[in-house]
Design a protein around this motif. Structure first.
Motif, PDB file in Angstrom:
ATOM      1  N   ARG A  39     -12.993  -3.492  -1.515  1.00 28.25           N
ATOM      2  CA  ARG A  39     -13.877  -3.218  -2.709  1.00 28.25           C
ATOM      3  C   ARG A  39     -13.404  -3.599  -4.269  1.00 28.25           C
ATOM      4  O   ARG A  39     -14.008  -4.130  -4.918  1.00 28.25           O
ATOM      5  N   GLN A  40     -11.994  -3.524  -4.177  1.00 32.48           N
ATOM      6  CA  GLN A  40     -11.392  -4.202  -5.479  1.00 32.48           C
ATOM      7  C   GLN A  40     -11.757  -5.892  -5.488  1.00 32.48           C
ATOM      8  O   GLN A  40     -12.030  -6.395  -6.550  1.00 32.48           O
ATOM      9  N   ARG A  41     -11.710  -6.380  -4.146  1.00 31.38           N
ATOM     10  CA  ARG A  41     -11.695  -7.994  -4.219  1.00 31.38           C
ATOM     11  C   ARG A  41     -13.334  -8.306  -4.549  1.00 31.38           C
ATOM     12  O   ARG A  41     -13.675  -9.068  -5.166  1.00 31.38           O
ATOM     13  N   ALA A  42     -14.081  -7.387  -3.973  1.00 32.40           N
ATOM     14  CA  ALA A  42     -15.621  -7.611  -4.332  1.00 32.40           C
ATOM     15  C   ALA A  42     -16.011  -7.283  -5.978  1.00 32.40           C
ATOM     16  O   ALA A  42     -16.547  -8.124  -6.455  1.00 32.40           O
ATOM     17  N   GLY A  43     -15.401  -6.608  -6.414  1.00 34.14           N
ATOM     18  CA  GLY A  43     -15.442  -6.113  -7.981  1.00 34.14           C
ATOM     19  C   GLY A  43     -14.731  -7.349  -8.666  1.00 34.14           C
ATOM     20  O   GLY A  43     -15.520  -7.858  -9.776  1.00 34.14           O
ATOM     21  N   LEU A  73      -9.316 -18.306  -5.523  1.00 37.39           N
ATOM     22  CA  LEU A  73      -9.594 -17.618  -4.262  1.00 37.39           C
ATOM     23  C   LEU A  73      -9.143 -16.435  -4.575  1.00 37.39           C
ATOM     24  O   LEU A  73      -7.941 -16.106  -4.470  1.00 37.39           O
ATOM     25  N   ILE A  74     -10.022 -15.374  -4.002  1.00 36.17           N
ATOM     26  CA  ILE A  74      -9.661 -13.833  -3.951  1.00 36.17           C
ATOM     27  C   ILE A  74      -9.344 -13.509  -2.591  1.00 36.17           C
ATOM     28  O   ILE A  74     -10.395 -13.889  -1.645  1.00 36.17           O
ATOM     29  N   ALA A  75      -8.386 -13.003  -2.163  1.00 34.42           N
ATOM     30  CA  ALA A  75      -7.795 -12.857  -0.849  1.00 34.42           C
ATOM     31  C   ALA A  75      -7.211 -11.392  -0.634  1.00 34.42           C
ATOM     32  O   ALA A  75      -6.650 -10.924  -1.530  1.00 34.42           O
ATOM     33  N   ALA A  76      -6.964 -11.088   0.486  1.00 34.19           N
ATOM     34  CA  ALA A  76      -6.330  -9.821   0.950  1.00 34.19           C
ATOM     35  C   ALA A  76      -4.899 -10.107   1.019  1.00 34.19           C
ATOM     36  O   ALA A  76      -4.196  -9.253   0.839  1.00 34.19           O
ATOM     37  N   ASP A  91      -3.284  -5.397  -7.257  1.00 35.13           N
ATOM     38  CA  ASP A  91      -3.103  -4.209  -7.141  1.00 35.13           C
ATOM     39  C   ASP A  91      -2.065  -3.353  -7.299  1.00 35.13           C
ATOM     40  O   ASP A  91      -2.096  -2.200  -6.591  1.00 35.13           O
ATOM     41  N   GLY A  92      -0.817  -3.925  -7.831  1.00 31.51           N
ATOM     42  CA  GLY A  92       0.124  -3.190  -8.080  1.00 31.51           C
ATOM     43  C   GLY A  92       1.216  -3.197  -7.046  1.00 31.51           C
ATOM     44  O   GLY A  92       2.278  -2.531  -7.115  1.00 31.51           O
ATOM     45  N   VAL A  93       0.924  -3.790  -5.826  1.00 23.52           N
ATOM     46  CA  VAL A  93       1.538  -4.101  -4.726  1.00 23.52           C
ATOM     47  C   VAL A  93       2.486  -5.439  -4.695  1.00 23.52           C
ATOM     48  O   VAL A  93       1.751  -6.107  -4.799  1.00 23.52           O
TER      49      VAL A  93
END
Length: 146
Positions: A39-43, A73-76, A91-93
């Motif tokens: 959801r954060q990536r979509a945002g 590029l937005i990635a996991a 994401d703070g990680v």
């Protein structure tokens, strides 16, 4: 390799990240933005199209046929399928995979400051890593604090 720690206090990620991405792309660089939450990536995908009325920051979410063509590029995961040498962990990680890039931007807020401190300390003994800590004043101006 350089790691820039950005403590988000006066401005949220949504105001800071697009400016960093603009600077990277404006200098002919490429960027991978990493967030574990879908959801954060979509945002972030929506944000990079709309953060200002006249903005245009070409980007995509990872996993498409044209990942290699994307300047952003937005990635996991911190994998540079677009050839990026810059990574933004949003994401703070902290992820050690970021050490495979030339420069990492590690964004964290008050909720994730403990983990950021642990990452700062862990990277402190490495001769191949230059750490910089950026802090905002009340007006939102960034200054290097360490």
């Amino acid at each position: 390799m350089q790691v820039d720690f950005y403590h988000l206090v006066a401005s949220p990620l949504e105001r800071v990240l697009p400016r960093i991405a603009e600077r990277v792309v404006g200098g002919d660089g490429r960027l991978v933005i990493v967030a574990g939450d879908e959801r954060q990536r979509a945002g972030l995908d929506r944000l990079l199209w709309t953060y200002t009325p006249d903005s245009f920051l070409p980007h995509a979410q990872a996993g498409g046929e044209r990942d290699a063509d994307q300047p952003v590029l937005i990635a996991a995961e911190a994998v540079a399928t677009n050839g990026a040498r810059n990574v933004a962990l949003v994401d703070g990680v902290w992820r050690d995979e970021a050490l495979g890039f030339d420069r990492a931007f590690h964004f964290f807020d008050d909720d994730t400051v403990g983990a950021a401190r642990a990452a700062w300390k862990a990277l402190g003994g490495r001769e191949d890593v230059e750490r910089r800590y950026w802090k905002q004043d009340d007006a939102g101006k960034w200054t290097q604090a360490a």
